[in-house]
Write a protein that holds these residues in place. Structure first.
Motif, PDB file in Angstrom:
ATOM      1  N   LYS A  71     -95.180  54.019  52.293  1.00 55.72           N
ATOM      2  CA  LYS A  71     -95.551  54.300  50.896  1.00 55.72           C
ATOM      3  C   LYS A  71     -96.089  53.053  50.198  1.00 55.72           C
ATOM      4  N   LYS A  72     -95.622  51.896  50.640  1.00 54.70           N
ATOM      5  CA  LYS A  72     -96.097  50.649  50.019  1.00 54.70           C
ATOM      6  C   LYS A  72     -97.519  50.326  50.418  1.00 54.70           C
ATOM      7  N   ALA A  73     -97.918  50.805  51.609  1.00 57.93           N
ATOM      8  CA  ALA A  73     -99.264  50.478  52.081  1.00 57.93           C
ATOM      9  C   ALA A  73    -100.302  51.460  51.552  1.00 57.93           C
ATOM     10  N   LEU A  74     -99.865  52.631  51.067  1.00 55.27           N
ATOM     11  CA  LEU A  74    -100.824  53.635  50.600  1.00 55.27           C
ATOM     12  C   LEU A  74    -101.585  53.134  49.376  1.00 55.27           C
ATOM     13  N   VAL A  75    -102.884  53.436  49.352  1.00 55.81           N
ATOM     14  CA  VAL A  75    -103.700  53.115  48.192  1.00 55.81           C
ATOM     15  C   VAL A  75    -104.168  54.429  47.586  1.00 55.81           C
ATOM     16  N   ARG A  76    -103.876  54.636  46.304  1.00 60.99           N
ATOM     17  CA  ARG A  76    -104.312  55.893  45.693  1.00 60.99           C
ATOM     18  C   ARG A  76    -105.752  55.781  45.224  1.00 60.99           C
ATOM     19  N   HIS A  80    -109.291  60.705  42.292  1.00 60.79           N
ATOM     20  CA  HIS A  80    -108.596  61.882  42.809  1.00 60.79           C
ATOM     21  C   HIS A  80    -107.139  61.519  43.064  1.00 60.79           C
ATOM     22  N   GLU A  81    -106.280  62.066  42.218  1.00 56.90           N
ATOM     23  CA  GLU A  81    -104.894  61.599  42.218  1.00 56.90           C
ATOM     24  C   GLU A  81    -104.103  62.005  43.451  1.00 56.90           C
ATOM     25  N   THR A  82    -104.581  63.032  44.165  1.00 58.13           N
ATOM     26  CA  THR A  82    -103.808  63.482  45.318  1.00 58.13           C
ATOM     27  C   THR A  82    -104.360  62.907  46.621  1.00 58.13           C
ATOM     28  N   LEU A  83    -105.305  61.970  46.507  1.00 56.79           N
ATOM     29  CA  LEU A  83    -105.920  61.380  47.698  1.00 56.79           C
ATOM     30  C   LEU A  83    -105.424  59.949  47.899  1.00 56.79           C
ATOM     31  N   TYR A  84    -104.914  59.697  49.107  1.00 59.21           N
ATOM     32  CA  TYR A  84    -104.409  58.362  49.418  1.00 59.21           C
ATOM     33  C   TYR A  84    -105.083  57.835  50.673  1.00 59.21           C
ATOM     34  N   LEU A  85    -105.191  56.513  50.747  1.00 58.74           N
ATOM     35  CA  LEU A  85    -105.733  55.870  51.940  1.00 58.74           C
ATOM     36  C   LEU A  85    -104.653  54.983  52.541  1.00 58.74           C
ATOM     37  N   LEU A  86    -104.494  55.097  53.854  1.00 62.57           N
ATOM     38  CA  LEU A  86    -103.648  54.130  54.559  1.00 62.57           C
ATOM     39  C   LEU A  86    -104.604  53.235  55.343  1.00 62.57           C
ATOM     40  N   PRO A  87    -104.927  52.071  54.799  1.00 62.72           N
ATOM     41  CA  PRO A  87    -105.942  51.224  55.431  1.00 62.72           C
ATOM     42  C   PRO A  87    -105.377  50.511  56.640  1.00 62.72           C
ATOM     43  N   THR A  88    -106.269  49.978  57.467  1.00 62.61           N
ATOM     44  CA  THR A  88    -105.791  49.212  58.610  1.00 62.61           C
ATOM     45  C   THR A  88    -106.188  47.748  58.425  1.00 62.61           C
ATOM     46  N   SER A  89    -105.794  46.935  59.375  1.00 62.30           N
ATOM     47  CA  SER A  89    -106.037  45.505  59.252  1.00 62.30           C
ATOM     48  C   SER A  89    -107.448  45.157  59.702  1.00 62.30           C
ATOM     49  N   GLN A  90    -108.036  44.174  59.049  1.00 60.83           N
ATOM     50  CA  GLN A  90    -109.354  43.694  59.460  1.00 60.83           C
ATOM     51  C   GLN A  90    -109.196  42.496  60.402  1.00 60.83           C
TER      52      GLN A  90
END
Lengths: 262, 220
Positions: A71-76, A80-90
């Motif tokens: 949950k800490k890594a999710l970016v809202r 769009h409030e119901t859309l989240y991104l879980l990004p990966t490392s570069q």
């Protein structure tokens, strides 16, 4: 009842990430809770397409290694409030995540989201194997081009080998006028080889490029043909029966120009 | 030396595996995994592997089947009978006529009930029947003949062990390369006008005539 989709293609540059971003936004526009997981570690792009790069704090790698809860890594998403991104490392590479870790993460994500969309890296190596591990449904993206279709065919074979049987196809960047003239593979040609259920035919559209640069997927643009095609795909994923778009034929003047060789 | 956990024997039907009765199931799985990943030329993709049905449960057999499948091998479980004969008293039939014998001489055929996609390969000493397409980038190498109930766009090699009487039949025969015994033919270069090769209209048969590969239409 949540579903995990993986968006894959084999070949690079056919529009996996664009498709993931558009479907994610489209599902969120319908009020679904969606999380997009970027598994293209080292070559991440999904954050750029969504305009979220500057908000990333933690990444998929931090999550699977247990440093932070997911949950800490999710970016809202901004709009769009119901859309989240879980990004990966570069910084890290594909070996930083293994299939078991991602499968475990997806089980957790399933509890909180209606749709989990996994953006798969190109290729058939470790990164691909990790990305497909937890998916219920695989969406194969291809283009009307022999190399893209050949690679899609290989990917479908690999998916079958990993016992993924629910496979759907999106054909991206179609240029209807070229198909009409016989200069580009038609849907029939592609279906003849791949014989996989097609859920989308997306025309080539300049607005995809401009909207990508602005960090806002083209599905939000009403006048975009590609956006319309993506909206149709979202509808089909939600179980609606939507006929495929018919593309506007070349007009009289354009044909006259061609005839005169202009 | 301690008893081998897994014994492998080549047969007409593929590879026959037998297992030491004292070995535990995890030991067996471990040994097979090691053998498979040793990359031995023994385990060609598409080879049939026969395992005895007896000591295993359904789940164990499924585990083994998946393991073989992940290495491109086809797993069959067979009832053990010929290998450990029961005392003759249980069977009143005369021991002289062995019913197994004639079955051994029947020519084998590998049936592939799906489309072979790019990168997939079937190698076998027998003939091959494909109920599906052979896509570009896929390969079939068969000791016997090849029959494709679908479109053939890949590479097909019949009579790979030298049988010049082998032939290749397909509903739409448009392979990248066609090989029979030691001869090769390739598809004509596509005309620059066509974006994609058009499907052939009729079933065709390729065979060797007068020292070259000849393709002729057939009815079926």
């Amino acid at each position: 009842m949540s579903e995990v989709f993986v968006i894959t293609s084999g070949k690079g540059g056919v529009g996996k990430t664009t498709t993931t971003a558009n479907l994610g936004v489209g599902l969120a526009m319908r009020g679904k809770k969606v999380v997009l997981v970027d598994t293209d570690t080292g070559l991440r792009n999904l954050d750029l397409l969504l305009g979220l790069e500057n908000r990333i704090m933690y990444t998929l790698i931090d999550v699977v290694e247990g440093r932070v809860p997911y949950k800490k890594a999710l970016v809202r998403h901004k709009k769009h409030e119901t859309l989240y991104l879980l990004p990966t490392s570069q910084v890290k590479d594909k070996s930083a995540v293994n299939p078991e870790q991602l499968a475990k993460l997806c089980e957790e994500l399933r509890k909180d989201f209606d749709y989990v969309l996994i953006d798969c890296p190109a290729g058939i190596e470790q990164g691909f194997k990790t990305a497909i591990a937890a998916a219920d449904v695989a969406i194969v993206v291809t283009m009307p081009e022999i190399s893209a279709v050949r690679d899609a065919d290989k990917i479908i074979g690999e998916l079958a080998r990993a016992e993924k049987t629910d496979i759907r196809l999106i054909v991206n960047r179609i240029r209807p006028q070229m198909v009409e003239k016989g200069d580009m593979m038609s849907m029939e040609d592609i279906d003849d080889i791949l014989s996989v259920k097609c859920i989308g035919q997306v025309p080539d559209d300049e607005l995809v490029v401009t909207s990508t640069n602005r960090g806002e997927p083209c599905i939000t643009i009403d006048k975009s043909l590609a956006g319309q095609a993506y909206r149709n795909i979202v509808g089909r994923l939600c179980g609606e029966d939507i006929p495929f778009m018919t593309f506007p034929k070349e007009g009289f003047f354009a044909r006259l120009k061609h005839a005169l060789g202009m | 030396m301690k008893d081998e956990i897994v014994k492998i024997k080549g047969s007409k039907n593929g590879l026959q595996m037998s297992f030491s009765p004292t070995a535990s199931f995890p030991e067996i799985v471990q040994t097979i995994r090691e053998k498979l990943s040793s990359g031995s030329a023994f385990f060609l993709k598409g080879t049939t592997v026969q395992i005895p049905r007896e000591p295993f449960t359904d789940e164990e057999r499924e585990t083994l089947r998946k393991l073989f499948y992940s290495h491109g091998l086809i797993c069959q479980s067979v009832r053990q009978q010929a290998s450990n004969p029961q005392p003759a008293s249980s069977n009143p039939a005369p021991a002289a006529s062995n019913p197994q014998q004639p079955a051994e001489n029947v020519q084998q055929m590998v049936v592939i009930d799906r489309t072979l996609r790019g990168g997939q390969e079937v190698r076998t000493q027998s003939s091959v029947l494909v109920c599906g397409n052979v896509n570009p980038g896929a390969q079939i190498i068969a000791g016997g003949s090849i029959d494709i109930r679908g479109t053939c766009r890949g590479i097909v090699h019949a009579g790979a062990l030298g049988d010049t009487k082998a032939f290749i039949v397909a509903d739409h025969l448009m392979p990248t390369q066609i090989r029979i015994a030691n001869l090769i033919a390739r598809s004509p270069d596509p005309s620059p006008a066509a974006a994609y090769a058009e499907k052939t209209k009729r079933a065709e048969r390729a065979s060797i005539k007068d020292g070259q590969i000849v393709i002729e239409p057939i009815e079926r």
